[in-house]
Design an enzyme around this catalytic site. Structure first.
Site, PDB file in Angstrom:
ATOM      1  N   ASP A  15       0.812  -1.215   0.000  1.00  0.00           N
ATOM      2  CA  ASP A  15       0.000   0.000   0.000  1.00  0.00           C
ATOM      3  C   ASP A  15       0.847   1.268   0.000  1.00  0.00           C
ATOM      4  OD1 ASP A  15      -1.687  -2.167   0.608  1.00  0.00           O
ATOM      5  OD2 ASP A  15      -3.111  -0.857   1.612  1.00  0.00           O
ATOM      6  N   ARG A  95      -0.594   3.512  16.460  1.00  0.00           N
ATOM      7  CA  ARG A  95      -0.908   4.569  15.500  1.00  0.00           C
ATOM      8  C   ARG A  95      -0.676   5.978  16.033  1.00  0.00           C
ATOM      9  NH1 ARG A  95       0.354   0.940  12.391  1.00  0.00           N
ATOM     10  NH2 ARG A  95      -1.214  -0.107  11.112  1.00  0.00           N
ATOM     11  N   ASP A 124      -7.744   2.689  11.163  1.00  0.00           N
ATOM     12  CA  ASP A 124      -6.461   3.390  11.192  1.00  0.00           C
ATOM     13  C   ASP A 124      -6.545   4.805  10.642  1.00  0.00           C
ATOM     14  OD1 ASP A 124      -4.963   1.542  12.522  1.00  0.00           O
ATOM     15  OD2 ASP A 124      -4.128   0.598  10.726  1.00  0.00           O
ATOM     16  N   SER A 176      -3.315  -8.715   4.903  1.00  0.00           N
ATOM     17  CA  SER A 176      -2.831  -7.413   5.336  1.00  0.00           C
ATOM     18  C   SER A 176      -2.317  -7.599   6.752  1.00  0.00           C
ATOM     19  CB  SER A 176      -3.971  -6.393   5.315  1.00  0.00           C
ATOM     20  OG  SER A 176      -3.548  -5.171   5.874  1.00  0.00           O
TER      21      SER A 176
END
Length: 399
Positions: A15, A95, A124, A176
């Site tokens: 990504d 995050r 996210d 993922s």
């Protein structure tokens, strides 16, 4: 959007590699690739080289391992935070730190925009962007997944091959994944069918219980005011301590969970996680709290756990309500010092002992042998007073 320079949260995966090239084409400006070292075990020099080869004007690697464990993981563990009963929040808690480091990098590089690789369906994007705006209200935010026409990972793979970008995802393993020193997650591929068991070859960290040792292993964890400080009597820094427990937990198949969770955006999603050291620390902390925390303080704190876990899961780490709640939780940890002993066996973490100089457990009071501390006859009035409303309720029905 008029943009002069962008700082991209870059992992080197499919990504963000595609996003890096897309940002260059779309905005025609410099893109600084920021890679956070959270103990994911990758060769970050290779990730840095890949970023530069893919088009980054500069690649920055930030060693955040100790900060991550000390200032993010440990405060979360002091709260015993678990989302929906199973998820220990390994991705969620990383995050805000990555986003904070991006904002710091943007200031140093004089960038006016930041970007991330989160999809428009997930949590996210919220976690990253709430942090961006909390720390730098005027920052420009670019979320490619919400605006481009590359609407699937298959499209990303085609784009990557067209532009000569190495593709780390294959059709055989289309998951993922997100990894840091606290956990590794898996989503997508065959996991999108919640009836299908995760394939054995998907896991890369924890042994299966079938292959775990047939002999149990004991581990002791020392705590000081709610934080682990030593393993088996050896003092270690936060990141080294967690890494040590990761090895022990993974060896014994500790820390695998398979959950269907409720995302903040409204949909249900299946995630499979490996959190070996974190699972040990969660059990050890609970064990020590059982002898060091006052009953009512413990219950009050436990009533706050679901709300605290939601704050982390939803991305509100830098929100005032999380900061206020953290102070309450930390105040409740003042006496949580001592040692917990655990037995690791076939995926299980079994509490084998706990002791503390601040223990509220009194053997002289609780003993089944003769004592001169507790007068058992006192229980008669205690029970009758607590039964009064029950008796009155029954008598009222008898009229």
């Amino acid at each position: 959007m008029n943009v002069n320079k962008i700082v991209l949260a870059y992992s080197g995966g499919l990504d963000t590699s595609v996003i890096l090239r897309w940002l260059k084409e779309q905005y025609g400006c410099d893109v600084v690739a920021f890679c956070a070292d959270l103990g994911q075990g990758e060769d970050l020099r290779a990730v840095k080289r890949k970023a530069l080869q893919t088009g980054a004007s500069k690649a920055v690697v930030g060693d955040l391992r100790e900060e991550f464990v000390k200032d993010y993981v440990f405060p979360m563990l002091r709260a015993n935070a678990v989302y929906e009963g199973s998820y220990l929040l390994g991705t969620s808690i990383a995050r805000p730190l990555i986003a904070k480091a991006q904002i710091d990098t943007a200031a140093k590089e004089r960038a006016d925009a930041v970007s991330h690789g989160a999809t428009g369906k997930g949590n996210d994007q919220v976690r990253f962007e709430l942090t961006y705006y909390a720390l730098k209200p005027g920052i420009k935010v670019i979320a490619p997944w919400r605006v481009w026409d590359l609407n699937s990972r298959s499209a990303l793979m085609t784009y990557a091959r067209k532009h000569g970008i190495p593709v780390p995802v294959t059709k055989a393993k289309p998951y993922s994944t997100d990894r840091n020193i606290f956990h590794i997650s898996y989503e997508g591929g065959s996991l999108e069918d919640p009836w299908k068991e995760p394939p054995p070859d998907m896991f890369v960290w924890c042994r299966s219980v079938e292959k775990a040792p047939n002999r149990a292993e004991y581990v002791e964890v020392d705590y000081l005011r709610g934080d682990p400080v030593a393993v088996n009597g050896k003092k270690l820094s936060p990141a080294r301590l967690l890494a040590k427990l990761n090895v022990l937990g993974a060896k014994h198949g500790v820390g695998r969970v398979d959950v269907v969770e409720n995302r903040y955006v409204g949909m249900k999603s299946r995630g499979v996680y490996e959190t070996p050291g974190g699972t040990i620390l969660h059990a050890a902390h609970r064990a020590l709290e059982s002898i060091t925390m006052d009953r009512e303080v413990l219950r009050l704190r436990d009533s706050l756990i679901p709300r605290y876990a939601e704050m982390i899961y939803y991305g509100y780490w830098f929100a005032p309500e999380r900061e206020v709640l953290q102070k309450t939780i930390d105040a409740a940890q003042a006496n949580v010092s001592g040692k917990a002993r655990l037995k690791l066996y076939k995926g299980n973490v079994i509490v084998a002992g706990r002791k503390s100089d601040t223990s509220l457990y009194d053997p002289k009071t609780v003993t089944f042998e003769e004592d001169d501390v507790y007068h058992q006859g006192d229980a008669d009035g205690f029970i009758r007073l607590n039964a009064l409303r029950l008796r009155l309720r029954r008598l009222s029905k008898a009229k």
